[in-house]
Design an enzyme around this catalytic site. Structure first.
Site, mmCIF file in Angstrom:
data_model
loop_
_atom_site.group_PDB
_atom_site.id
_atom_site.type_symbol
_atom_site.label_atom_id
_atom_site.label_comp_id
_atom_site.label_asym_id
_atom_site.label_seq_id
_atom_site.Cartn_x
_atom_site.Cartn_y
_atom_site.Cartn_z
ATOM 1 C CG ASP A 96 2.842 5.563 2.337
ATOM 2 O OD1 ASP A 96 1.659 4.995 3.019
ATOM 3 O OD2 ASP A 96 3.772 6.194 2.990
ATOM 4 N NE ARG A 110 7.920 9.317 2.569
ATOM 5 C CZ ARG A 110 6.934 9.233 3.108
ATOM 6 N NH1 ARG A 110 5.725 8.725 2.822
ATOM 7 N NH2 ARG A 110 6.791 10.532 3.694
ATOM 8 C CE1 TYR A 146 7.768 0.822 -1.458
ATOM 9 C CE2 TYR A 146 8.669 -1.002 -0.758
ATOM 10 C CZ TYR A 146 7.578 -0.232 -0.981
ATOM 11 O OH TYR A 146 6.262 -0.466 -0.336
ATOM 12 N NE ARG A 180 -3.670 -2.820 2.681
ATOM 13 C CZ ARG A 180 -4.050 -2.532 3.652
ATOM 14 N NH1 ARG A 180 -4.625 -1.946 4.516
ATOM 15 N NH2 ARG A 180 -5.161 -3.330 3.683
#
Length: 245
Positions: A52, A198, A110, A50
């Site tokens: 952001d 992040r 990522y 999911r």
């Protein structure tokens, strides 16, 4: 029953994230809207992750069970004719009964992009974190090394994360590029807690700015204290590149 698997790419700037939410457009809603048109009936999909608000994807994986699947090419061509320009289906395949985009995943990769430039760069503002102060990339690489392996990543977990625990295994963490140009942080792990990438990037940038010692990372991991880590890096630099099965 067959399971349809889609590889989806999107530029997440105008979305509230992957998941359907009442406060704005979502990527999931766009995908399900296109599928409902193709199949002349509602379809509910599951995604591998999911993402952001403002986060992008090059290799998001989506799945849904289907009694009467269409030809694989129909999902690519048909959905791309129905989807907005910032969302696309790159590939489609039929998987065995039981395949699930989220539960069947064995890892994700990522990539976070930093543009370490002298002044703002309009062409990359939606896909990179622009930082104007020169970064010590060597120090960032040294700080990244202790994060590889199996650790409790509670210090890098969002305060509202619903995960039962924060133990994850990072298989790869590389800081690519040099100061004064494009810097990429590539993170591959079995799974992630909310905002993990992040928060890692925000902490590494503090090291690059000289605000945190590269050697302090092991102590930070052991603390399991989110308040001791760096700020959450902005979403636009993050992209879900690939999901592994």
């Amino acid at each position: 029953m067959s399971v349809v698997k889609l590889i989806v790419e999107y530029e997440g700037t105008r979305y509230v994230g992957w998941q359907v939410q009442p406060n704005g457009p979502s990527v999931q809603a766009e995908i399900e809207r296109a599928l409902a048109t193709l199949h002349e009936g509602p379809r509910r999909v599951t995604a591998a992750g999911r993402t952001d608000a403002g986060v992008h994807a090059r290799g998001q994986v989506v799945s849904f069970p289907e009694d009467h699947p269409l030809p694989e090419k129909a999902y690519v061509r048909g959905m791309n004719a129905l989807l907005p320009a910032d969302v696309a289906v790159r590939a489609a395949s039929l998987e065995p009964d039981g395949f699930d985009a989220r539960r069947s995943a064995r890892g994700k990769r990522y990539r976070y992009v930093i543009e370490n430039v002298d002044t703002r760069a309009p062409l990359t503002r939606r896909v990179a974190w622009q930082i104007f102060q020169p970064l010590d990339v060597a120090a960032m690489r040294a700080a990244a090394s202790p994060l590889v392996g199996r650790h409790d990543f509670a210090a890098f977990q969002a305060s509202d994360c619903a995960c039962a625990h924060a133990v994850r295994e990072v298989r790869r963490l590389e800081v690519l590029g040099e100061a004064g140009g494009r810097i990429e942080v590539v993170v591959e792990a079995t799974a992630f807690v909310k905002h993990m990438v992040r928060n890692i990037v925000g902490t590494l940038v503090e090291v690059g700015r000289g605000k945190r010692a590269a050697g302090s990372i092991p102590t930070l991991i052991e603390s399991r204290d989110r308040t001791l880590a760096g700020p959450t890096a902005p979403p636009q630099g993050l992209c879900l590149e690939e999901v592994f099965y």
